[in-house]
Design a protein around this motif. Structure first.
Motif, PDB file in Angstrom:
ATOM      1  N   ARG A  54       0.806  -1.223   0.000  1.00 37.71           N
ATOM      2  CA  ARG A  54       0.000   0.000   0.000  1.00 37.71           C
ATOM      3  C   ARG A  54       0.837   1.269   0.000  1.00 37.71           C
ATOM      4  NH1 ARG A  54      -2.105  -3.270   3.922  1.00 37.71           N
ATOM      5  NH2 ARG A  54      -1.065  -2.043   5.548  1.00 37.71           N
ATOM      6  N   ASP A  55       1.931   1.260   0.764  1.00 33.99           N
ATOM      7  CA  ASP A  55       2.742   2.455   0.945  1.00 33.99           C
ATOM      8  C   ASP A  55       4.154   2.011   1.318  1.00 33.99           C
ATOM      9  OD1 ASP A  55       2.582   1.656   3.641  1.00 33.99           O
ATOM     10  OD2 ASP A  55       0.917   3.026   4.040  1.00 33.99           O
ATOM     11  N   PHE A  56       5.005   2.964   1.682  1.00 35.35           N
ATOM     12  CA  PHE A  56       6.405   2.633   1.926  1.00 35.35           C
ATOM     13  C   PHE A  56       6.576   1.680   3.105  1.00 35.35           C
ATOM     14  CE2 PHE A  56      10.491   3.729   4.081  1.00 35.35           C
ATOM     15  CZ  PHE A  56      11.324   3.151   3.129  1.00 35.35           C
ATOM     16  N   VAL A  57       5.918   1.951   4.217  1.00 35.40           N
ATOM     17  CA  VAL A  57       6.074   1.087   5.390  1.00 35.40           C
ATOM     18  C   VAL A  57       5.547  -0.313   5.094  1.00 35.40           C
ATOM     19  CG1 VAL A  57       5.388   0.739   7.794  1.00 35.40           C
ATOM     20  CG2 VAL A  57       6.028   3.029   7.006  1.00 35.40           C
ATOM     21  N   HIS A  58       4.413  -0.400   4.413  1.00 38.77           N
ATOM     22  CA  HIS A  58       3.886  -1.717   4.042  1.00 38.77           C
ATOM     23  C   HIS A  58       4.813  -2.406   3.038  1.00 38.77           C
ATOM     24  CE1 HIS A  58       0.574  -4.386   2.215  1.00 38.77           C
ATOM     25  NE2 HIS A  58       1.008  -4.933   3.331  1.00 38.77           N
ATOM     26  N   PHE A  59       5.397  -1.630   2.143  1.00 43.27           N
ATOM     27  CA  PHE A  59       6.385  -2.181   1.206  1.00 43.27           C
ATOM     28  C   PHE A  59       7.520  -2.868   1.967  1.00 43.27           C
ATOM     29  CE2 PHE A  59      10.683  -0.818  -0.193  1.00 43.27           C
ATOM     30  CZ  PHE A  59      10.893  -1.753  -1.191  1.00 43.27           C
ATOM     31  N   LEU A  60       8.010  -2.247   3.033  1.00 42.18           N
ATOM     32  CA  LEU A  60       9.093  -2.849   3.810  1.00 42.18           C
ATOM     33  C   LEU A  60       8.672  -4.183   4.408  1.00 42.18           C
ATOM     34  CD1 LEU A  60      10.529   0.279   5.688  1.00 42.18           C
ATOM     35  CD2 LEU A  60      11.552  -0.913   3.744  1.00 42.18           C
ATOM     36  N   VAL A 245      20.172   8.182  -7.434  1.00 41.55           N
ATOM     37  CA  VAL A 245      18.785   8.574  -7.664  1.00 41.55           C
ATOM     38  C   VAL A 245      18.014   7.410  -8.294  1.00 41.55           C
ATOM     39  CG1 VAL A 245      17.260  10.236  -8.793  1.00 41.55           C
ATOM     40  CG2 VAL A 245      19.495  10.970  -7.940  1.00 41.55           C
ATOM     41  N   CYS A 246      16.809   7.187  -7.788  1.00 39.87           N
ATOM     42  CA  CYS A 246      15.945   6.101  -8.283  1.00 39.87           C
ATOM     43  C   CYS A 246      14.588   6.708  -8.645  1.00 39.87           C
ATOM     44  CB  CYS A 246      15.797   5.021  -7.225  1.00 39.87           C
ATOM     45  SG  CYS A 246      17.361   4.362  -6.593  1.00 39.87           S
ATOM     46  N   PRO A 247      14.476   7.342  -9.811  1.00 45.81           N
ATOM     47  CA  PRO A 247      13.261   8.092 -10.131  1.00 45.81           C
ATOM     48  C   PRO A 247      11.986   7.261 -10.118  1.00 45.81           C
ATOM     49  CG  PRO A 247      15.051   8.675 -11.620  1.00 45.81           C
ATOM     50  CD  PRO A 247      15.517   7.485 -10.849  1.00 45.81           C
ATOM     51  N   GLY A 248      12.019   6.084 -10.749  1.00 42.45           N
ATOM     52  CA  GLY A 248      10.818   5.253 -10.808  1.00 42.45           C
ATOM     53  C   GLY A 248      10.344   4.847  -9.435  1.00 42.45           C
ATOM     54  N   SER A 249      11.278   4.517  -8.542  1.00 45.76           N
ATOM     55  CA  SER A 249      10.944   4.173  -7.163  1.00 45.76           C
ATOM     56  C   SER A 249      10.271   5.345  -6.472  1.00 45.76           C
ATOM     57  CB  SER A 249      12.222   3.778  -6.410  1.00 45.76           C
ATOM     58  OG  SER A 249      12.022   3.751  -5.020  1.00 45.76           O
ATOM     59  N   ASN A 250      10.846   6.536  -6.610  1.00 46.75           N
ATOM     60  CA  ASN A 250      10.299   7.714  -5.942  1.00 46.75           C
ATOM     61  C   ASN A 250       8.881   8.034  -6.401  1.00 46.75           C
ATOM     62  OD1 ASN A 250      13.515   9.458  -6.131  1.00 46.75           O
ATOM     63  ND2 ASN A 250      12.779   7.992  -4.611  1.00 46.75           N
ATOM     64  N   VAL A 251       8.622   7.869  -7.681  1.00 47.08           N
ATOM     65  CA  VAL A 251       7.282   8.154  -8.199  1.00 47.08           C
ATOM     66  C   VAL A 251       6.293   7.077  -7.768  1.00 47.08           C
ATOM     67  CG1 VAL A 251       5.897   8.394 -10.305  1.00 47.08           C
ATOM     68  CG2 VAL A 251       8.133   9.513 -10.139  1.00 47.08           C
ATOM     69  N   THR A 252       6.685   5.817  -7.862  1.00 46.91           N
ATOM     70  CA  THR A 252       5.775   4.728  -7.489  1.00 46.91           C
ATOM     71  C   THR A 252       5.399   4.790  -6.021  1.00 46.91           C
ATOM     72  OG1 THR A 252       6.723   3.316  -9.206  1.00 46.91           O
ATOM     73  CG2 THR A 252       5.451   2.231  -7.481  1.00 46.91           C
ATOM     74  N   LEU A 253       6.357   5.140  -5.153  1.00 44.96           N
ATOM     75  CA  LEU A 253       6.087   5.209  -3.715  1.00 44.96           C
ATOM     76  C   LEU A 253       5.424   6.518  -3.294  1.00 44.96           C
ATOM     77  CD1 LEU A 253       9.304   3.562  -2.229  1.00 44.96           C
ATOM     78  CD2 LEU A 253       6.974   2.660  -2.152  1.00 44.96           C
ATOM     79  N   VAL A 255       6.772   9.688  -3.401  1.00 46.77           N
ATOM     80  CA  VAL A 255       7.611  10.818  -2.990  1.00 46.77           C
ATOM     81  C   VAL A 255       7.321  12.006  -3.910  1.00 46.77           C
ATOM     82  CG1 VAL A 255       9.967  11.626  -2.613  1.00 46.77           C
ATOM     83  CG2 VAL A 255       9.377   9.230  -2.147  1.00 46.77           C
ATOM     84  N   TYR A 256       7.126  11.724  -5.190  1.00 40.95           N
ATOM     85  CA  TYR A 256       6.701  12.714  -6.179  1.00 40.95           C
ATOM     86  C   TYR A 256       5.525  12.148  -6.949  1.00 40.95           C
ATOM     87  CZ  TYR A 256      11.124  14.736  -4.858  1.00 40.95           C
ATOM     88  OH  TYR A 256      12.145  15.252  -4.109  1.00 40.95           O
ATOM     89  N   PRO A 257       4.585  13.000  -7.364  1.00 45.64           N
ATOM     90  CA  PRO A 257       3.353  12.494  -7.982  1.00 45.64           C
ATOM     91  C   PRO A 257       3.527  11.962  -9.401  1.00 45.64           C
ATOM     92  CG  PRO A 257       3.363  14.894  -7.978  1.00 45.64           C
ATOM     93  CD  PRO A 257       4.546  14.465  -7.162  1.00 45.64           C
ATOM     94  N   LYS A 258       4.548  12.454 -10.097  1.00 42.95           N
ATOM     95  CA  LYS A 258       4.785  12.018 -11.474  1.00 42.95           C
ATOM     96  C   LYS A 258       6.230  12.324 -11.846  1.00 42.95           C
ATOM     97  CE  LYS A 258       2.722  16.365 -13.044  1.00 42.95           C
ATOM     98  NZ  LYS A 258       1.666  16.981 -13.869  1.00 42.95           N
ATOM     99  N   MET A 259       6.681  11.719 -12.935  1.00 46.17           N
ATOM    100  CA  MET A 259       8.091  11.871 -13.305  1.00 46.17           C
ATOM    101  C   MET A 259       8.453  13.323 -13.588  1.00 46.17           C
ATOM    102  SD  MET A 259      10.915  10.177 -13.611  1.00 46.17           S
ATOM    103  CE  MET A 259      10.513   8.445 -13.866  1.00 46.17           C
ATOM    104  N   PRO A 282      11.332  -5.016  -9.516  1.00 47.08           N
ATOM    105  CA  PRO A 282      10.015  -5.612  -9.732  1.00 47.08           C
ATOM    106  C   PRO A 282       8.934  -5.015  -8.828  1.00 47.08           C
ATOM    107  CG  PRO A 282      11.435  -7.140  -8.554  1.00 47.08           C
ATOM    108  CD  PRO A 282      12.297  -5.991  -8.988  1.00 47.08           C
ATOM    109  N   PHE A 283       9.325  -4.495  -7.667  1.00 46.73           N
ATOM    110  CA  PHE A 283       8.349  -3.834  -6.804  1.00 46.73           C
ATOM    111  C   PHE A 283       7.817  -2.557  -7.457  1.00 46.73           C
ATOM    112  CE2 PHE A 283      10.245  -6.510  -3.560  1.00 46.73           C
ATOM    113  CZ  PHE A 283       9.193  -6.758  -2.676  1.00 46.73           C
ATOM    114  N   PHE A 284       8.675  -1.900  -8.239  1.00 48.48           N
ATOM    115  CA  PHE A 284       8.310  -0.609  -8.818  1.00 48.48           C
ATOM    116  C   PHE A 284       8.060  -0.691 -10.322  1.00 48.48           C
ATOM    117  CE2 PHE A 284      11.308   0.518  -5.206  1.00 48.48           C
ATOM    118  CZ  PHE A 284      10.279   0.554  -4.276  1.00 48.48           C
TER     119      PHE A 284
END
Length: 334
Positions: A54-60, A245-253, A255-259, A282-284
């Motif tokens: 669902r979110d970052f903490v759940h991802f962990l 920098v991991c742009p796809g990760s940041n957007v999927t989680l 941190v930013y709404p879009k690329m 694969p998570f992102f």
């Protein structure tokens, strides 16, 4: 971007510096291991087979649940092979992967050495057969606390060398302070390991500053929220601190709404040394080729920009100079 430009960019040789080994496990690989061992993994996968969170903490928590089926050096050897096959298929020729003794033997130094040996054997085979070079960075897990971090640092210190090249910290950035882990980073530094730490993904720019000042790292995992403090950005430039920098990760989680809202281009324009990685691909739902394509499409980066990016990544790698020279030569002649 036309199809020819797209294919050119996707085919470029790539260098990845921020990749979590377990987080790069294809979902089908983890399901297969679980089935072999008759282990139920409830609420780890979606109906379509992808990882579910669902979110970052759940991802962990999902990450740790998926990792729980990996119980032996042989499991990690198979994992290493599967991850390197995926990376090589995306054009990666050099990768540094985060490894945690907490997952590989529970922090016991003897068990850790067995796990490490198994992964190194596979890495050697992959370099010969697939042309991809792998190096390891031990990470302590922030939300496991400082005492477990000391055990991880001891494992790292006892196996430091040409293959195990760095030490860092991953996990929940909202737990504790960077300075809580200074003892472990000092131990790793004294063993000759290079240092990085996740910071500036969730807590903001102050976290980046504290990683630099309290842990004396030379690379920052993520670090993107440094853009909110331009004096800090100037510090990154002055000190030559490299951002993984991991742009796809940041957007999927989220941190930013879009690329297009991601600050990677602003950071680059201000002179910060930028590298690009997939984090937990694969998570992102990403690959290094996908990251390149998304950056080209969003910010207009061309093939020469990506060649420069790969050179910066090779220069920032924690490998020995012989490996770096060979890597730069491969990039120059590609």
């Amino acid at each position: 971007m036309d199809e020819e430009q797209r294919e050119t960019i996707r085919a470029l040789p790539k260098v990845e510096l921020h990749l979590h080994l377990e987080g790069a496990a294809p979902p089908a690989f983890i399901r297969g291991i679980a089935q072999e061992k008759s282990v139920r993994l409830d609420n780890v996968f979606r109906e379509d087979g992808a990882y579910a969170y669902r979110d970052f903490v759940h991802f962990l928590s999902v990450y740790e649940a998926a990792t729980s089926v990996l119980k032996s050096p042989q499991d990690y050897a198979r994992l290493t092979r599967a991850v390197l096959e995926e990376s090589a298929a995306s054009g990666v020729i050099y990768s540094e992967t985060f490894l945690s003794p907490d997952f590989c033997g529970g922090g016991d130094t003897g068990a850790w050495k067995e796990y490490l040996h198994a992964m190194m054997e596979v890495a050697e085979e992959a370099e010969r057969d697939m042309g991809i070079t792998l190096r390891g960075i031990v990470t302590c897990i922030r939300h496991f606390g400082p005492e477990k971090a000391k055990r991880a640092a001891l494992c790292a210190a006892e196996t430091a060398g040409n293959w195990l090249v760095g030490f860092g910290m991953a996990g929940d950035e909202n737990k504790g302070k960077q300075r809580d882990f200074a003892y472990s980073f000092d131990m790793a530094r004294e063993a000759g390991l290079r240092l990085t730490s996740h910071a500036g993904e969730w807590r903001g720019p102050r976290e980046v500053r504290e990683a630099i000042e309290d842990l004396r790292v030379e690379r920052i995992g993520h670090g993107v929220r440094a853009i909110e403090d331009l004096a800090l950005v100037d510090m990154l430039v002055e000190k030559g601190i490299v951002l993984e920098v991991c742009p796809g990760s940041n957007v999927t989680l989220g941190v930013y709404p879009k690329m297009s809202a991601h600050p990677v281009e602003k950071l680059r324009e201000r002179g910060v040394r930028i590298t690009v990685s997939t984090d937990d691909p694969p998570f992102f739902h990403t690959t290094m080729a996908d990251e390149y394509e998304a950056l080209a499409r969003t910010f207009g980066w061309d093939a020469e920009m990506f060649r420069s990016l790969a050179r910066t990544s090779a220069e920032a790698a924690f490998c020995d100079e012989t490996t770096r020279s060979a890597l730069l030569k491969r990039l120059e002649t590609a």
